[in-house]
Motif scaffolding. Structure first.
Motif, short mmCIF file in Angstrom:
data_model
loop_
_atom_site.label_atom_id
_atom_site.label_comp_id
_atom_site.label_asym_id
_atom_site.label_seq_id
_atom_site.Cartn_x
_atom_site.Cartn_y
_atom_site.Cartn_z
N LEU C 450 0.82 -1.21 0.00
CA LEU C 450 0.00 0.00 0.00
C LEU C 450 0.86 1.26 0.00
O LEU C 450 0.46 2.29 -0.54
CB LEU C 450 -0.93 0.00 1.22
N THR C 451 2.03 1.16 0.63
CA THR C 451 2.93 2.32 0.62
C THR C 451 3.29 2.68 -0.81
O THR C 451 3.25 3.84 -1.20
CB THR C 451 4.23 2.03 1.39
N ILE C 456 3.29 6.27 -5.11
CA ILE C 456 3.32 6.40 -6.57
C ILE C 456 2.20 7.33 -7.01
O ILE C 456 2.39 8.25 -7.82
CB ILE C 456 3.20 5.03 -7.27
N SER C 457 0.99 7.10 -6.47
CA SER C 457 -0.15 7.96 -6.84
C SER C 457 0.13 9.41 -6.51
O SER C 457 -0.08 10.30 -7.33
CB SER C 457 -1.42 7.54 -6.09
N ALA C 458 0.63 9.66 -5.30
CA ALA C 458 0.87 11.04 -4.88
C ALA C 458 1.93 11.70 -5.75
O ALA C 458 1.76 12.84 -6.20
CB ALA C 458 1.27 11.08 -3.41
N SER C 459 3.03 10.98 -5.99
CA SER C 459 4.09 11.58 -6.82
C SER C 459 3.58 11.84 -8.22
O SER C 459 3.89 12.88 -8.83
CB SER C 459 5.30 10.64 -6.92
N TRP C 460 2.82 10.92 -8.76
CA TRP C 460 2.27 11.06 -10.10
C TRP C 460 1.40 12.31 -10.20
O TRP C 460 1.55 13.13 -11.11
CB TRP C 460 1.48 9.80 -10.44
N VAL C 461 0.51 12.50 -9.24
CA VAL C 461 -0.36 13.67 -9.26
C VAL C 461 0.47 14.96 -9.17
O VAL C 461 0.25 15.92 -9.93
CB VAL C 461 -1.38 13.61 -8.11
N ALA C 462 1.44 14.97 -8.26
CA ALA C 462 2.24 16.18 -8.07
C ALA C 462 3.07 16.50 -9.31
O ALA C 462 3.13 17.65 -9.76
CB ALA C 462 3.13 16.02 -6.84
N LEU C 463 3.71 15.48 -9.87
CA LEU C 463 4.54 15.70 -11.05
C LEU C 463 3.70 16.17 -12.23
O LEU C 463 4.09 17.09 -12.96
CB LEU C 463 5.29 14.42 -11.42
N THR C 496 -1.69 15.56 0.83
CA THR C 496 -2.61 14.88 1.73
C THR C 496 -2.53 13.37 1.57
O THR C 496 -2.50 12.63 2.56
CB THR C 496 -4.05 15.36 1.48
N VAL C 497 -2.48 12.91 0.33
CA VAL C 497 -2.42 11.47 0.10
C VAL C 497 -1.15 10.88 0.70
O VAL C 497 -1.16 9.80 1.30
CB VAL C 497 -2.49 11.16 -1.41
N THR C 498 -0.04 11.60 0.55
CA THR C 498 1.21 11.12 1.14
C THR C 498 1.06 10.99 2.64
O THR C 498 1.44 9.98 3.24
CB THR C 498 2.35 12.12 0.82
N GLY C 499 0.48 12.03 3.27
CA GLY C 499 0.29 11.98 4.71
C GLY C 499 -0.59 10.82 5.13
O GLY C 499 -0.27 10.08 6.07
#
Lengths: 177, 152, 643
Positions: C450-451, C456-463, C496-499
């Motif tokens: 899950l990590t 991956i999702s959070a980095s993808w959105v931010a990038l 937020t997702v990262t947190g």
């Protein structure tokens, strides 16, 4: 028409909510209705060398009333129970829940004792076995030892007249049929 | 109405607004994990909006003790769930069991998503068909005009 | 005397709201300019009298007028001033007055910032908002009057629940209500458009800033509630899927879909009926939330004095407002036909898909919240649906959403191609995969699938968001505020997702028994109990623990968890000691004395938990930026409507 779909779904939702207003989300019904009453072997309040067990009550219809001297609502229902045993031939076994013997005895002296016997559940473990989650609660058990009804909260005169007496009568009739 | 007064009084008197902190020792970390999981997943019947972990109601304390004893005597997740539901019904589980009556609950989100996607695809297809029709109607007109003007 | 003035003001406000709700609307239909012109002045009149009513109630609190029943049941002479002010909205009746006040204020503000909106449309919008005002004021007057007197007046009031004597909680309802009420603006505009029978890009341009602002407040309100629960309730949780929490999340989810749908309607004149439906849904969910919290239909930690009689009133109100709007929708939606064309691979399709997922998420929350009621109503039995269910299904839905949040930003409007996209996304996608996998591999204490998914999702959105800025043909600083707003809001979501991911997986919690001098170790951190002493304050006495936290042997901070007993109640309360940090929180709560100076303590190490609320703040800032875009403030005088 596709555009009426949201409206239809909303109407269904409203019906659900309207029904919900009549219900009580806090009430937890007993999973024991129609099932054999859980067993226990507890000391009697009157004489701790005597053990009380629901087996002994087989053959008659009886009530188990869970109460405690620290419970305010139990006070409220106690007179109802006193009246019940005065006017009807019904056996009530008390389950003294997480209480102190001396306090419990004093309480019965002050308010009257409608019980044929009182089982002492000091730790509340038998209470857990019966699915007790609040005090007072009252169970109706039939001649075969099957729990037929659970009253959550204090028993009121209304409950006695409209639910408890009729149920007990119909259970007792079944045996004489 | 008066029935609930008793429960309400009891609830108010035992509802304490702080987390329950108890010291339980575990020999095996797996058992500790199971215990923590169970008290998170079990609902308190008195303070009904807390799990057993957060509630300080007397019944919650008792049930946590029971859970501890069951976990340390080697019982499994299923066995503890059975014990609790036998006494209190499915209400006591914050993770609703997967059965016929909860099928719609557990599969609903997936079904909703599928329906949404299908409606999406259907609407897109229909919109593009309509636009194609309109295009060919317009083209029709163009051709007709060209032919008409060509005939002169 | 003052409460009676307040009562009278409320009644006058009710009368004005009735006029506001009817005359302008009818006037717009049958062509009576005088009635149409009543809209703005009557709305202002209503605001004036609601303000008077609110001021009277506040005054009663400030002077400790316990002859007012509401004041007696929620306040007390010993209550600090700030909590007397916030106590006005601390319980059911007063919170309704706050709702009505905010609604009235929004109506007037809309009437002020509406130079480019045709008078007819504005009149309809104000009328619809007036109808909602009528609902809330009549709810108060008929079932929940804050001005009811108590004879004889008690000498002192019952104190506020000590839980409510807290700044975070005090500010949380006004924030949320600003959100709920703000969505009524989009709702009113949608009704007006449906009555009108047409809706164009200009309409979307009027509605967007209001909706963005409402969304900003909802985001802040929800984040405040979560943050408050974390530091106040003592068990380190920050979201419990309680029915009332869900009641605020659902309009937020649909509101997010709405702001995206509005973007398309404004840019491409497409999605018209979807936008209208979403506007109806967001406000309906706001009202539904009001119902769920006050009717007693569901148990909740938040429950205001629940009362089925009040529930009936709100339900009828719901039927009128939501039912009425949906009837209008089924009748008029077809006239809102969009003719914009777009290909299967396009930003429009991406946004549609995005909205499908968001609405499904809202539907899922509704399903889980109401399911116990469904089974109970059908007589099938009682179940509970809690965090184990919601966490599982919402994560399942969130992952495709985050993937789409990234892809969508690369898609062109109207028509795009898969091959073009492939070249654009290959670098950010790879970077996201690397960041999401390598970082936890090297830095996390243990691995968990899950990590990877979360990071991956959070980095993808931010990038993807960053690249949207950097890839544009003009300099990023020349891009409009709305683009910056969107980019920042997306980055906020990634934070937020990262947190959420990291704190959910790597939090450590332990109940320990410590004697003075003993310590407990969590990773590099040590918690040593120095001692516990008794302290006395104005309205409570407490046990205060002194715990020394150290990192790798070096002293970090002294923490002071408290167990307070307030004077007015016997309820003991935990004030956890929190050492907040950018990358972790240390959290200590005091338990029970175990004899011989030993105490039980709950100790938490919560990595990245602050990122959850920081991300929300960033999202809110992004929303504000988007609302402040120049193009919404350009006043184009419209042609004077011929009535």
């Amino acid at each position: 028409m596709k555009n009426s779909l949201p409206l239809v779904m909303f109407i269904l939702l409203v019906i659900l909510l309207a029904v919900g207003l009549e219900l009580d989300p806090r009430e937890v019904p007993s999973p024991y209705i129609g099932k054999p009453a859980p067993s226990f072997d507890l000391p009697s309040l009157a004489d701790s060398s005597v053990t009380i067990n629901p087996e002994e009550m087989k053959g008659k219809v009886w009530l188990l009333n869970v109460w405690a001297s620290w419970c305010g609502a139990c006070r409220a229902e106690h007179q109802v129970l006193n009246r019940l045993v005065k006017n009807h031939k019904i056996d009530i076994v008390g389950l003294n829940y997480k209480d102190r013997d001396s306090k419990a005895k004093q309480w019965l002296e002050d308010l009257g004792d409608p019980y044929v016997s009182v089982a002492v559940d000091r730790q509340g473990l038998s209470g857990i076995d019966w699915g007790v989650y609040g005090v007072p609660e009252t169970f109706i058990i039939d001649q075969q030892g099957i729990i037929q009804y659970k009253n959550i909260g204090p028993v009121t005169q209304y409950d006695i007249e409209n639910t408890i007496i009729p149920l007990i009568s119909s259970l007792q009739q079944e045996i004489s049929r | 109405m008066r029935k609930w007064l008793g429960i309400l009084l009891l609830t108010l008197s035992s509802f304490q607004l702080h987390a329950a902190i108890e010291i339980y020792q575990f020999d095996q970390p797996k058992q500790e994990e199971l215990y923590m999981q169970m008290i998170d997943e079990l609902r308190c019947l008195v303070c009904q909006n807390q799990n057993l972990s957060a509630s300080n109601a007397a019944l919650a304390k008792d049930l946590r003790k029971q859970t501890y004893q069951m976990v340390t005597s080697g019982q499994s997740h299923e066995q503890i769930v059975d014990y609790m539901t036998q006494r209190y019904g499915d209400f006591v589980l914050y993770r609703p069991p997967v059965k016929a009556s909860t099928a719609l609950l557990w599969f609903g989100p997936f079904i909703l998503l599928l329906i949404g996607i299908m409606v999406l695809i259907f609407t897109l297809k229909k919109r593009n068909e309509l636009n194609d029709e309109q295009l060919s109607n317009a083209e029709h007109e163009q051709i007709k005009q060209l032919l008409d003007s060509g005939e002169k | 005397m003052i409460p009676e003035i307040g009562q009278a003001a409320l009644i006058i406000a009710f009368a004005l709201a009735l006029i506001q709700a009817s005359l302008p609307l009818v006037g717009a239909q049958i062509g009576k300019p005088r009635w149409v012109n009543l809209a703005t002045p009557v709305a202002r009149g209503q605001l004036l009298f609601i303000v008077i009513a609110y001021a009277c109630l506040s005054y009663s609190f400030l002077v400790n007028d316990f002859s007012v029943r509401y004041v007696a049941s929620t306040s007390n002479t010993a209550l600090p001033l700030i909590y007397k002010i916030s106590g006005v909205w601390g319980a059911h009746e007063g919170s309704l007055l706050l709702w009505a006040l905010l609604l009235s204020a929004w109506t007037v503000v809309v009437s002020i910032f509406s130079k480019s909106i045709p008078k007819i449309m504005l009149a309809r919008v104000i009328s619809v908002m007036g109808m909602i005002s009528v609902g809330f004021i009549s709810f108060m007057l008929f079932t929940s009057n804050p001005f009811i007197r108590l004879f004889p007046a008690p000498i002192d009031g019952r104190s506020l629940n000590p839980l409510l004597q807290d700044f975070g909680l005090a500010i949380h309802p006004p924030m949320l209500y600003m959100g709920y009420v703000g969505f009524s603006v989009a709702f009113a505009f949608s009704i007006a458009a449906m009555i009108d029978g047409k809706l164009d890009a200009a309409w979307a341009r009027w509605v967007r800033p209001w909706t963005n602002i409402a969304w900003v407040f909802m985001t802040l309100g929800i984040a405040l509630g979560s943050w408050w629960a974390y530091y106040e309730l003592g068990w380190g949780g920050w979201w419990f899927w309680d029915p009332v929490e869900n009641a605020s999340l659902m309009p937020w989810l649909v509101g997010t879909a709405l702001i995206h749908s509005l973007a398309v309607t404004e840019k491409r004149a497409a999605f018209k009926s979807w936008t209208v439906l979403l506007a109806i849904f967001s406000f309906s969910l706001s009202l539904l939330g009001t119902f769920l919290v006050r009717s007693g239909v569901l148990t909740s930690v938040h429950a205001f004095a629940t009362d089925p009689a009040r529930g009936v009133f709100i339900l009828v109100f719901l039927v009128i407002v939501v039912g009425g709007s949906l009837v209008l929708f089924s009748w008029r939606a077809s006239s809102l036909r969009s003719v914009g064309q777009f290909a299967p691979v396009s930003r429009e399709t991406g946004l549609l898909f995005n909205n499908v997922i968001l609405v499904t998420m809202a539907g899922t929350v509704l399903l889980g919240t109401l399911y116990p009621l469904v089974l109970d109503a059908l007589g099938v039995g009682k179940i509970s649906v809690g965090p184990p269910y919601f966490n599982q299904v919402m994560v399942f839905l969130a992952v495709p959403l985050y993937l789409l949040m990234g892809f969508g930003l690369f898609l062109r409007w109207k028509k795009d191609s898969v091959s073009r996209i492939k070249t654009k996304i290959i670098i950010p996608l790879s970077l996201a995969l690397v960041a999401g996998v390598l970082l936890p591999l090297f830095l996390a204490p243990e691995q968990n699938g899950l990590t990877f998914i979360g990071l991956i999702s959070a980095s993808w959105v931010a990038l993807a968001a960053l690249l949207w800025l950097l890839n544009s043909t003009v300099s990023p600083f020349k891009l409009p505020a709305s683009t910056w707003g969107a980019v920042i809001a997306h980055i906020g979501m990634a934070v937020t997702v990262t947190g959420i991911t990291l704190t959910s997986i790597y939090s450590h919690e332990k109940d320990v028994r410590l004697a003075p001098g003993e310590f407990y170790q969590v990773g590099d951190y040590q918690f040593r109990l120095i001692g516990v002493k008794e302290i006395r304050r104005d309205n409570y006495i407490a046990y205060q623990g002194i715990v020394e936290a150290s990192e790798s042997g070096k002293h970090l901070v002294l923490m002071h968890p408290e167990k307070r007993t307030y004077n007015q109640s016997s309820m003991p309360m935990t004030e956890a000691a929190i050492d907040a940090g950018l990358f972790r929180d240390l959290f200590v709560a005091l338990g029970e004395p175990l004899g011989a100076g030993s105490w039980s303590l709950r100790i938490y190490h919560k990595p990245f938990v602050r990122w959850i609320w920081m991300g929300a703040l960033i999202m809110a800032f992004g929303g504000l930026l988007a609302a402040a875009d120049k193009r919404y403030r350009r006043f184009r005088p419209h042609k004077k409507a011929v009535v």
